[in-house]
Design a protein around this motif. Structure first.
Motif, mmCIF file in Angstrom:
data_model
loop_
_atom_site.group_PDB
_atom_site.id
_atom_site.type_symbol
_atom_site.label_atom_id
_atom_site.label_comp_id
_atom_site.label_asym_id
_atom_site.label_seq_id
_atom_site.Cartn_x
_atom_site.Cartn_y
_atom_site.Cartn_z
ATOM 1 N N ALA A 184 -5.462 -1.152 -0.592
ATOM 2 C CA ALA A 184 -6.315 -1.707 -0.614
ATOM 3 C C ALA A 184 -6.764 -3.017 -1.407
ATOM 4 O O ALA A 184 -6.768 -3.881 -0.641
ATOM 5 C CB ALA A 184 -7.416 -1.253 0.577
ATOM 6 N N ASP A 185 -5.951 -2.688 -2.629
ATOM 7 C CA ASP A 185 -6.500 -3.340 -3.692
ATOM 8 C C ASP A 185 -6.290 -3.715 -4.849
ATOM 9 O O ASP A 185 -5.294 -2.079 -4.874
ATOM 10 C CB ASP A 185 -8.357 -3.051 -4.383
ATOM 11 N N GLN A 186 -6.112 -4.120 -6.214
ATOM 12 C CA GLN A 186 -5.321 -4.151 -7.002
ATOM 13 C C GLN A 186 -5.409 -2.411 -7.924
ATOM 14 O O GLN A 186 -4.413 -2.344 -8.954
ATOM 15 C CB GLN A 186 -5.984 -5.244 -8.009
ATOM 16 N N TYR A 187 -6.997 -1.658 -7.335
ATOM 17 C CA TYR A 187 -7.046 -0.906 -9.029
ATOM 18 C C TYR A 187 -6.294 0.008 -8.209
ATOM 19 O O TYR A 187 -5.771 1.052 -9.670
ATOM 20 C CB TYR A 187 -8.260 -1.122 -8.229
ATOM 21 N N GLU A 232 -3.411 2.264 1.991
ATOM 22 C CA GLU A 232 -4.410 1.563 3.200
ATOM 23 C C GLU A 232 -2.848 1.546 4.598
ATOM 24 O O GLU A 232 -3.190 2.614 5.426
ATOM 25 C CB GLU A 232 -4.409 0.609 3.121
#
Length: 333
Positions: free
Chosen positions: A243-246, A293
């Motif tokens: 879902a995100d870069q982290y 995700e």
């Protein structure tokens, strides 16, 4: 393999089938074991020996060596019993265009020397089963390709065969007609009929076959369920999107072997896509407190298997057919 056990539980058993034409070896020790009430698909490149195998098993031509049983009967010694137990449907329809659907069916019943009442009963039952009752009295020349193929298969069933050889039965059909014929084939198997299928459509074998054998150079080079064959070929992988870069960066550290797609936040990991592999991968992420995700599994298809094992991209119609026309004249449906 013990062929003597084939009389009750096996639809087809062959051991060491060999066949040559002049100095060309077409079959070079082919073994087959096809349980009753299953679909077996024989795949191979042009000239591999698929049509020759069907011809031997259906008593059209003799083998040069080896032994085969079909429906419990020895092919070389009990040819009449084999012919009484089998049906053969090829890519070229045996339907007579000048006759109606019902007349085509009754013609087969007459050739099988069935009593008239029994022939009419089987004709009516099969026309209903194949959804052809409404066109029973229409000439076959007015039928679509799909309807003709259904009629052809219905004619094959007049003799109530326990084993059916389908040699590229859906060649030239539109997708809807092909799917309809697939449903009919699956219904036959549910009734205990054994299906021996050759096809140039790899997705057809994948959809229908319980087991597949790949014939190349006169030998079986691979055999198994569709999934087993696909797992043998490298190239399968699992794709994880985050879902995100982290989360993506954290997962990259945990799955150091993965191929990174930073723009899409996707990691690709080589895998056979099996349940144990999926559990292991997700367990590693769960231990690190990372959620993906989206997860997708990509496995090789039969086209990849075919290419890897034969060096060719796609199976086509068998080209041993030069021997088919002569042999077919010797066989009475």
């Amino acid at each position: 393999m013990n062929t003597s056990a084939g009389a009750t539980t096996d639809g087809i058993v062959a051991v060491g089938l060999r066949k040559s034409y002049g100095d060309k070896t077409v079959l070079d020790g082919v073994d087959l074991h096809i349980p009753q009430g299953t679909v077996f698909s024989l795949l191979g490149p042009n000239g591999a020996g698929k049509t020759t195998t069907v011809q031997i098993l259906s008593t059209l031509i003799p083998a040069d060596g080896g032994e085969a049983r079909v429906a419990g009967h020895l092919v070389d010694r009990e040819a009449d019993a084999v012919r009484s137990a089998i049906g053969v449907t090829g890519q070229f329809s045996a339907v007579d265009n000048l006759l109606t659907a019902a007349e085509n069916m009754m013609l087969v019943a007459d050739l099988l020397h069935l009593p008239k009442d029994e022939g009419r009963r089987r004709t009516a039952d099969l026309l209903a089963r194949f959804d052809l009752t409404d066109v029973a009295d229409k000439p076959a020349s007015t039928f679509s390709g799909g309807m003709r193929r259904k009629l052809d298969l219905a004619m094959t069933l007049v003799g109530r065969p326990s084993v059916i050889f389908l040699d590229e039965p859906t060649t030239g059909l539109d997708p809807a007609s092909r799917r309809n014929l697939w449903d009919i084939i699956q219904d036959l198997v549910s009734d205990g009929v054994t299906i021996f299928l050759t096809t140039q459509y790899l997705e057809e074998a994948d959809h229908l076959a319980d087991r597949i054998a790949l014939l190349d150079g006169g030998r079986i080079v691979a055999e198994g369920t569709p999934d087993e064959l696909k797992r043998r070929i490298p190239g399968g992988h699992i794709r994880l999107r985050f879902a995100d870069q982290y989360r993506f960066e954290n997962a990259s550290r945990v799955l150091a072997e993965a191929v990174r797609d930073e723009e899409s936040l996707i990691l690709q990991i080589a895998s056979d896509g099996s349940i144990p592999a999926l559990r292991g991968l997700l367990g590693r992420l769960e231990d690190a407190g990372i959620d993906a995700e989206e997860l997708t599994v990509h496995t090789p298809d039969l086209d990849d298997v075919f290419l890897a094992l034969t060096g060719r991209r796609k199976a086509g119609p068998a080209d041993e057919a030069a021997h088919s026309k002569k042999a077919a004249k010797e066989f009475t449906r």
